[in-house]
Design a protein around this motif. Structure first.
Motif, PDB file in Angstrom:
ATOM      1  N   ASP A 198       6.415   3.860  -6.360  1.00 38.92           N
ATOM      2  CA  ASP A 198       7.200   4.827  -5.587  1.00 38.92           C
ATOM      3  C   ASP A 198       6.369   6.079  -5.284  1.00 38.92           C
ATOM      4  O   ASP A 198       6.387   6.596  -4.157  1.00 38.92           O
ATOM      5  CB  ASP A 198       8.459   5.227  -6.361  1.00 38.92           C
ATOM      6  CG  ASP A 198       9.522   4.143  -6.331  1.00 38.92           C
ATOM      7  OD1 ASP A 198       9.381   3.197  -5.536  1.00 38.92           O
ATOM      8  OD2 ASP A 198      10.488   4.238  -7.105  1.00 38.92           O
ATOM      9  N   LEU A 201       3.807   5.298  -2.630  1.00 37.64           N
ATOM     10  CA  LEU A 201       4.438   5.248  -1.306  1.00 37.64           C
ATOM     11  C   LEU A 201       4.726   6.653  -0.776  1.00 37.64           C
ATOM     12  O   LEU A 201       4.438   6.977   0.373  1.00 37.64           O
ATOM     13  CB  LEU A 201       5.744   4.451  -1.373  1.00 37.64           C
ATOM     14  CG  LEU A 201       5.644   2.934  -1.309  1.00 37.64           C
ATOM     15  CD1 LEU A 201       6.949   2.297  -1.759  1.00 37.64           C
ATOM     16  CD2 LEU A 201       5.304   2.480   0.111  1.00 37.64           C
ATOM     17  N   ALA A 256       5.435  -3.666  -0.005  1.00 36.54           N
ATOM     18  CA  ALA A 256       5.353  -2.203   0.091  1.00 36.54           C
ATOM     19  C   ALA A 256       4.207  -1.813   1.024  1.00 36.54           C
ATOM     20  O   ALA A 256       4.349  -0.915   1.867  1.00 36.54           O
ATOM     21  CB  ALA A 256       5.146  -1.602  -1.298  1.00 36.54           C
TER      22      ALA A 256
END
Length: 265
Positions: A198, A201, A256
């Protein structure tokens, strides 16, 4: 119908062993899906064996095979070529689509997956299929990894083996260094990393051309491999599961990247 003792069938049977595949530079692809994808890759199918029943069910595939490549065989011969409990009666002898790493990197790939010492053929084939779906250009096999041309791996790949580049026999740290030199951000996966997916990203860094490095199903990645990569990354666990299966973790990471590569700007 070919005799069960035919020399070509005997040569094909040797491809059920790792040594036979290595020496011949060939492997077996069983079932309609794998055979269909193999036939779509020019030069991949060298021979095609089918039982009478399979020939009737898949007449379209036999019609698209190279001239002179199709042979009808007995159910017993088909079972000897199969590594499944229920043989499908349709088996192609295929040329290995191996390429060198330098050749792959010369194409400036945006997404690559590397498996280091992965020993589960089902996971290897599933990751090949997932990498293909996520738009990866290649899957690299480094260290003492499973043979991606193993029958179980080929079945799990469901034809994706013929859609992307496969590189085998790599030394992990050297392969990571080559990927870095080619401009790829190298990301090594480990549950012990301080950086999670996360955060990566959110930082925008995942939009760069990337090589994801995945380790052994039980042991993960060796310290030397983790140190060789640009970053170590973990997949966040929001629930109570201890960890993710390797193929599941690879799917999360590859998608992702695929998403980040498609964001505007």
């Amino acid at each position: 119908m070919l005799s069960d003792s035919n020399a070509r069938l005997a040569a094909a049977r040797r491809l059920t062993s790792p040594r036979g595949r290595r020496e011949a530079g060939r492997f077996l692809a069983e079932g309609a899906q794998s055979v269909r994808e193999a036939l779509d890759r020019p030069g991949a199918v060298l021979e095609l064996f089918a039982t009478t029943g399979a020939a009737q069910r898949h007449a379209d595939l036999l019609a698209s095979a190279p001239s002179g490549a199709v042979s009808v065989i007995s159910d017993r011969a088909a079972a000897a070529l199969s590594e499944t409990v229920s043989p499908q009666g349709l088996v192609a002898v295929c040329a290995r689509p191996d390429r060198g790493l330098a050749e792959v990197l010369a194409g400036r790939p945006r997404l690559v997956a590397m498996l280091v010492e992965s020993n589960d053929p089902g996971n290897a084939g599933t990751i090949l299929r997932t990498a293909d779906a996520a738009g990866a250009a290649a899957v690299l096999f480094a260290g003492d990894s499973v043979d991606p041309y193993n029958g179980k791996a080929v079945r799990a790949a469901a034809g994706s083996l013929f859609h992307l580049d496969v590189v085998t026999g790599l030394q992990p740290e050297a392969a990571i260094a080559e990927c870095r030199a080619a401009g790829l951000l190298t990301l090594a996966t480990t549950g012990k990393a301080s950086l999670d997916l996360d955060e990566l990203l959110d930082s925008g860094r995942l939009g760069a051309p990337t090589a994801w490095v995945f380790g052994n199903e039980a042991r993960g990645l060796p310290c030397d491999v983790l140190d060789a990569a640009d970053l170590a990354v973990r997949v966040p666990i929001y629930g109570r599961a201890e960890s993710l299966n390797l193929a599941a973790a690879a799917a999360v990471c590859l998608y992702a990247s695929a998403r980040a590569h498609r964001l505007p700007g």
